[in-house]
Design an enzyme around this catalytic site. Sequence first.
Site, mmCIF file in Angstrom:
data_model
loop_
_atom_site.group_PDB
_atom_site.id
_atom_site.type_symbol
_atom_site.label_atom_id
_atom_site.label_comp_id
_atom_site.label_asym_id
_atom_site.label_seq_id
_atom_site.Cartn_x
_atom_site.Cartn_y
_atom_site.Cartn_z
ATOM 1 N N ASP A 122 0.843 -1.192 0.000
ATOM 2 C CA ASP A 122 0.000 0.000 0.000
ATOM 3 C C ASP A 122 0.880 1.244 0.000
ATOM 4 O OD1 ASP A 122 -2.315 1.810 0.810
ATOM 5 O OD2 ASP A 122 -3.263 -0.147 0.941
ATOM 6 N N HIS A 171 -3.974 5.644 3.546
ATOM 7 C CA HIS A 171 -4.736 4.474 3.129
ATOM 8 C C HIS A 171 -4.146 3.185 3.681
ATOM 9 C CE1 HIS A 171 -6.356 1.409 0.345
ATOM 10 N NE2 HIS A 171 -7.410 2.193 0.302
ATOM 11 N N ASN A 223 -14.177 -0.222 -7.213
ATOM 12 C CA ASN A 223 -15.327 0.555 -6.721
ATOM 13 C C ASN A 223 -16.111 1.281 -7.808
ATOM 14 O OD1 ASN A 223 -14.270 -0.137 -4.184
ATOM 15 N ND2 ASN A 223 -13.082 1.747 -4.078
ATOM 16 N N SER A 229 -11.544 -1.612 -0.990
ATOM 17 C CA SER A 229 -10.201 -1.584 -0.409
ATOM 18 C C SER A 229 -10.251 -1.760 1.100
ATOM 19 C CB SER A 229 -9.485 -0.285 -0.770
ATOM 20 O OG SER A 229 -10.188 0.829 -0.300
#
Length: 993
Positions: free
Chosen positions: A212, A245, A337, A397
Amino acid sequence: MNGSGRTKARSRVALMLAVALCCGLAWPSAGAPAQAGASASGRPATGDWLSAGDWPLTGGRQPSGMPAPSASAPEPADAREGGVVPIGITAEDEDGGHGGTWIAKWRNGPPAGFLADSVLVEDKAALGVQLVRPRDGLSVREWAARWRNHPDLAYLHPNRKVALLDGRKKAAALAHPNDEYYTAQDYLRQIQAPAAWDLVRYADDVTVAVIDTGVDLTHPDLAGRLVEGINLIDPGSPPQDDHGHGTNVAGVIAAVGNNGIGTAGLAWSVKLMPIKALESDGQGDEDKLGEAIRHAVDAGADIVVMSLGLNRYSPFLKEIVDYAEQKGVLLVAAAGNEGRDVKYPAAFPTVLAVGGASVNNRVRTESNHGPEIDIVAPWEVFTTDLGGGYAYNQGTSMAAPQAAGVAALALAAFPQMKPFELRNLLRQTALDIGEAGWDRRAGYGLLQADRALSGDYLTDMHEPNDDRLSAAVLPLDTEVYGELAGGSDRDWFELKPDYRGTVTVHLAPADPGDRRRPNVRMVLSSGSGAEERVFEDILNRAPAFSVKKGEAVRIALQLADGKDETGFLYRLRTEFAIYADDFEDNDRQFKAYSMTGPQMTLTGTFHKLNDQDWFSINVTESASLHLVVEPDTMRMDIALLVQKSGEKAVIVDRHGDGGSESLTGYVLSPGRYYILVHNVIDEEAHPVRGEYRLSMQIVPKMVDPNEPNNRLYQATRTVANTDYYGQFEDAADQDWFVLSVAEESLVEFLVDNIPKDRMILMTLFDAMQTQKQLAVNAMGEERVTMRAVLGRGTYYLKLGASQSFSHQLYRLRYTVSPLVAGFRDIRNHWAEKDIAELVKRNAISGYGDYTFRPNETMSRAEAVSLLVNAFRAQGTASVQFRDVRRTHWAYEAIRRAVSAGIVTGFSDGSFRPDQKVTRAEMAAMLGRAMGLKELPATRMTFSDVRADHWASGWIERLVHEGILSGYADRTFRPEQLVTRAEVAVMVRKALDK
């Protein structure tokens, strides 16, 4: 963790990547039918349709926001030469991928000539690839085209950007651990985490890698769970999160539970391996993603979670994903998404693809779906955040790390499990929330932590499926696991493809270490139920068969030896290949499929590597062309090319992955035209499971009824409130109109019915040809307006377009509104003279649209502004009302009016600036503004104003002064709202005193 017979694995990544392709549209330049070109910004690239003289108000420069000229794109080879247009190289790719680099893989090592033509940026030996770029001075296109054809090359493609998919929202909660914000974690109850914790809550021997933006290394709920990671963005530096994130993802998995602070992760003592592969903006490179997975595997991760993705297939990433499976590492990835196709790497068969579900156990519409989806998990979470805090976040996510966390608990409970068994476990223990069994939106259902830890593991979750009627759903392009319990056992599966094409069935032992290879027979049955074909020994010879769109096909697996009772655990993978469309072979210009008639709609596919679809139309008379291409999948980035034989081409590529492209109003002259539809999602565009629809319409050229009017002396004479129509033969065409104005007036011009991909410039001149005003519409807007106050005289209006169009007619219309004192709505009004007089004295004003609105009522703010301005009221005292801030438009006027004693506020501390004024209130304010005193009430003038009325003294004073009068029935109507015209008359009389 070291399970028996298990290799150390990688664990998880939590982001969502998207490849950004920057492609542009070439505008035909002035006077030419078409110009090729593309802008990296995605905006039109040629903007020479307006000369310097067309912009006199900007010193000959283009106005801000207009497209700037750029060079034309290369012309495709002529059809007679059999040439093709290079595909897949976008404006961004001219400089390679990120930093100008390309990922190259050679089967037997790079040849000397390639090394001579290239700069080796980095040899990624562990990945088996090199990061390279062409040497200075070499054409990127020529370099790529030359080496892509080398027989020893496995692949060569730009090092693309990958991007984070993020979303933030809210969830709620339950309570078992004592963590401070546990009650905000409703998603844990939704997946039955508390019940699971009664069985397993610690996973000390399991390592989960998070690929990430990094992790907050000092977060109090995470720091104690971190093991050594890596920073691939800034090598040598710690993998510290600089986005947030990655920290969100990490907390969902591993926030320390029952420690009295923050939140609880799913696996309270799992080890976290932070791998920073994305930059602070959530962007990253494909090579870094591959390197991150490889590092996680080699460094001992058991699970790797990736909340990131791209839309295109990557052979490079496929190799890395297969490597992880071989080494015993479970990969978990977010589906995406956008409510479209599952992204890669989630779409690879051996990656657990996780979608998102709402709090009511329904799949979110934004959650990506398709045959690759495995399970869904809650969409919204409350989790650790950058800086030691906590925050809500949402999206697939955030769903993916939930699956990774439950997998970690399962691995702690069953350390012997291999990746395929963990995938199978999470599938078979999911809560079915959609159609019975597997479905393309929910997969096998909602993640259930307690079931994953408490139930018996089924080696064949599809049983009973021993006959056609009980056949289990078999999604395409995925991998499922089962068991043939003996020679008498048959496993039936049903496929229902979304497209026609070819399905290849790959069967292998479930455990790659299993060396047993029995003869397995496959029976293929049509929708009618009759057995049609039998394939023998499919472990060694993968069968392939044709399928039709929407038609169910069933297959049955069976051991050929009916007496074999040893059983066989298998993995069954289907590989779908889209059909070649009905217009093949049309991969070259000279093979173009001929489209006939004025209107046609075709459905096409990209069925092979770098497929190109050429079409042609023969034009016999002048017309305009409308083209629309609509893909039904995010795995296509469509580009359009239109070229007249022997001339340059126009390239249209305004939108990215999954977007439609269109060309409207393209002018056709007699001759043959070629149309190319191709997929530019990558330098090497692999076959795509999906279709596109190409719609073509040829519209005969329309006639401009006002031609010739190309010069000022040819201007079409016009009258107001009349429609005039026209079009533009070419980009140099101009349409002139002339109008006469009898007196000072507001003239409002409208041009509408403008094509969405055209711009019209409207310029107004006086009789001396001096420019008065101009206006232009923005691209995509279908109308442009202009208003001007003009005195008596003759005026000329010139119209010009960014490009020619003859497939539709624009409409011109204008209105003329004579002005009195600058207003268009007081002529012949009973208060006209009073209003005009006050305007002369600068005592009153109207609105920005040249209206006074004499019959409208007046607010308190408007009334005090008028009185302060008319009577030049002064005052220095400061005032404060709770509903009038210093930024209020009338603040200064209210302050001066209150200081001068003209008006007061209300007992609750408010002024109520928008409250309407009555006739009585206006009388009182006007009397105070004049400096008068109330007249004692003796004999009342009006029947409806008694002596005890609060404003009777002011009303009688203004009657006495000759300023006020009532109605014919001897009433004053004090509570009636006063109009702007009435106030104007009162004020004019007061000023005359």
